[in-house]
Design a protein around this motif. Structure first.
Motif, short mmCIF file in Angstrom:
data_model
loop_
_atom_site.label_atom_id
_atom_site.label_comp_id
_atom_site.label_asym_id
_atom_site.label_seq_id
_atom_site.Cartn_x
_atom_site.Cartn_y
_atom_site.Cartn_z
N ARG A 246 17.13 19.59 -5.53
CA ARG A 246 16.18 19.50 -4.57
C ARG A 246 16.38 18.22 -3.63
N THR A 247 17.36 17.55 -3.89
CA THR A 247 17.53 16.22 -2.99
C THR A 247 18.78 16.55 -2.01
N LEU A 248 19.34 17.75 -2.31
CA LEU A 248 20.63 18.14 -1.82
C LEU A 248 20.20 18.49 -0.23
N GLY A 249 21.07 17.78 0.89
CA GLY A 249 21.16 18.50 2.16
C GLY A 249 19.66 18.12 2.98
N LYS B 35 20.67 23.16 4.50
CA LYS B 35 20.06 23.30 3.11
C LYS B 35 20.86 23.41 1.88
N ALA B 36 20.44 23.15 0.76
CA ALA B 36 21.03 22.84 -0.56
C ALA B 36 21.69 24.23 -0.69
N ARG C 65 28.87 16.24 0.15
CA ARG C 65 27.30 16.53 -0.13
C ARG C 65 26.54 16.22 0.95
N LEU C 66 26.92 16.02 2.00
CA LEU C 66 26.37 15.67 3.55
C LEU C 66 25.34 14.31 3.03
N CYS C 67 25.73 13.51 2.10
CA CYS C 67 24.80 12.33 1.82
C CYS C 67 24.78 11.29 3.08
N LYS C 68 25.98 11.30 3.55
CA LYS C 68 26.26 10.12 4.81
C LYS C 68 26.28 8.96 4.23
#
Ligand code: SF4
Ligand code: SF4
Length: 469
Positions: free
Chosen positions: A91-94, A99-100, A385-388
């Motif tokens: 749920r916290t991805l992207g 989107k996840a 994971r595009l967490c930046k």
């Protein structure tokens, strides 16, 4: 018949456990423990077996990264002890755009090179914004063009990025009098582009270059990153320069087929300078996809420039405004401005920014692009994971800095193989055998706004709020 172009995928396992959508919930104290055919063994997608092979200790919960949510395992457990829940980490991805599901599906495509299967079917909204308000017309799905994918016929995904001759001259005996112009072709309408962020180590960039070379496309890369290590891939690299820096990279320009120069004042002089360094050079001009893009495209189509590379935001939007239009509308804007001025055939258009799915390639072409550029999907293929976190100087959770060249190359090639096959599927179903003929082919699409206006407009009147809620 010419040999068919295809991209060969090689299964390339993830280095880290990917974040799956589902996690198992099991009440093991009630497990009979004697099922010869435990439901975990009967998953037709081998989700549990693959989990165990790669990283699981069979501890609970198990995270099921490519589970298709068919619920066979839940339904068929003889003791009813088995259930699935959404993985909280998923749920916290992207974010709202990346989107996840997009990230997860990109991982799976880079892993296997296969077209993703959605299993229990699509449960999202009927339509949404941007590309999600366009449907491709699959009415030709039973026609013989299907053979282009699996059999006799050929569906050609090649596009050109070089200028076309405006007219041909012939000798009295019918032979060609015009000099043959050099051609720059790529076998699929997708170019790669150095992402604006991410752990872009030398090996990561080399993996992108090697993948571009392997599938025959191009990688647009900042000239300052282009060190001698990249020489084996020179034919597939497009160094990006500015009018102030190009002279510094004269040797690079001499050894390149195409160069991208940033749009700005003094461009005419720089174009002459580039041609003086390498007269056979194909030139792309990089410019922002803003409200002035269509006008600038009109100016540049009348110059020696072969291709315009227009870049929107990472979220598939216009840049330079507080109320940005979607990429699909921007592509239409630029394409139709050129068509209206009868100069569309003079220049090629590549659009970047927010191309996240294979379907975005087909839909961009239908809107009027010759090709698209992809950047963030390349990072995601490498497990990003595009967490930046990297933009804040923090540690990368998937150690992109430790990626090995062959592994990285294979993952990107696999992603392109999956996207190419999806493009073939769409083109076959649309009855289109040439990617070049897909450009601006609106007749092969249906747009939500049009359908709503034509179907419900006469009953309910005009929609007050624009866009899809
Ligand atoms: S829900 Fe279906 S795809 Fe997912 S693990 Fe169970 S059987 Fe396999
Ligand atoms: S996973 Fe996060 S830290 Fe690593 S490259 Fe991607 S965005 Fe950067």
């Amino acid at each position: 018949m010419p040999k068919k172009y295809s991209i060969h995928a090689h299964k390339t396992d993830p280095r880290f456990p990917p974040i799956g959508k589902y996690a198992t919930v099991e009440f093991r104290e009630d497990c009979a423990g004697s099922c010869r055919q435990c439901v975990k063994k009967r998953c037709v997608f081998h989700i549990f077996r693959d989990n165990f092979t790669h990283w699981s200790t069979m501890s609970e919960p198990e995270y099921l990264y490519t589970c298709k949510s068919c619920y066979r395992c839940v339904e068929e457990c003889t003791k009813g002890i088995f259930s699935l829940a959404i993985n909280p980490e998923y749920r916290t991805l992207g974010d709202d755009y990346w989107k996840a599901g997009i990230i997860n599906s990109t991982w799976a495509q880079a892993h296997t090179g296969s077209i993703p299967v959605s299993g229990a079917g699509y449960r999202g909204p009927f339509a949404a914004e941007g590309f999600d308000s366009i449907w491709t017309d699959m009415s030709e799905i039973v026609r013989p063009t299907r053979d282009g994918i699996h059999g006799r016929e050929y569906i050609n995904t090649m596009v050109e990025l070089s200028k076309r001759p405006m007219r041909l001259r012939f000798n009295p005996d019918g032979t060609l009098a015009s000099e043959e112009a050099p051609v720059l072709e790529i076998p699929l309408p997708v170019v790669l582009q150095q992402p604006a962020f991410g752990v872009l180590s030398k090996t990561v960039l080399l993996a992108m270059a090697a993948a571009a070379s392997s599938v025959g496309t191009l990688l647009f890369i900042k000239a300052e990153e282009y060190t001698p290590f990249f020489s084996p891939y020179a034919a597939h690299l497009v160094p990006c320069v500015t009018k102030d820096t190009y002279a510094r990279y004269a040797d690079l320009i001499k050894g390149s087929r195409m160069v991208e120069i940033a749009y700005g004042p003094g461009l005419d002089e720089a174009l002459s300078g580039l041609k003086a360094i390498n007269p056979d050079l194909f030139i792309a001009v990089g410019l922002p996809l803003d409200s002035a893009a269509a006008g600038r495209a009109g100016e540049l189509a009348r110059t020696c420039v072969d291709t315009l590379h227009l870049t929107g935001s990472d979220y598939g939007r216009e840049v330079g405004t507080d109320n940005p239009r979607h990429l699909k509308d921007m592509i239409r804007d630029v394409h139709l401005a050129l068509v209206g001025n009868r100069i569309r055939h003079r220049i090629n258009l590549v659009f970047s920014g927010g191309i996240a799915l294979a379907e975005h390639v087909a839909k961009s072409l239908i809107c009027g692009a010759d090709a698209v550029g992809i950047d963030l999907p390349l990072l995601i293929a490498l497990e990003c994971r595009l967490c930046k976190r990297c933009t804040q100087g923090k540690r990368c959770p998937v150690k992109l800095e430790a990626v090995e060249l062959d592994w990285g190359k294979n993952r990107i090639v696999n992603l392109l193989a999956a996207w190419h096959n999806q493009l073939l599927e769409v083109m076959g179903a649309c009855g289109i055998r040439e990617a070049r003929r897909m450009r601006g082919e609106l007749g092969r699409s249906m747009w939500f706004d049009d359908l709503e206006r034509d179907s419900f407009g006469p009953v309910f009147g005009k929609r007050k709020v624009t866009g899809i809620g």
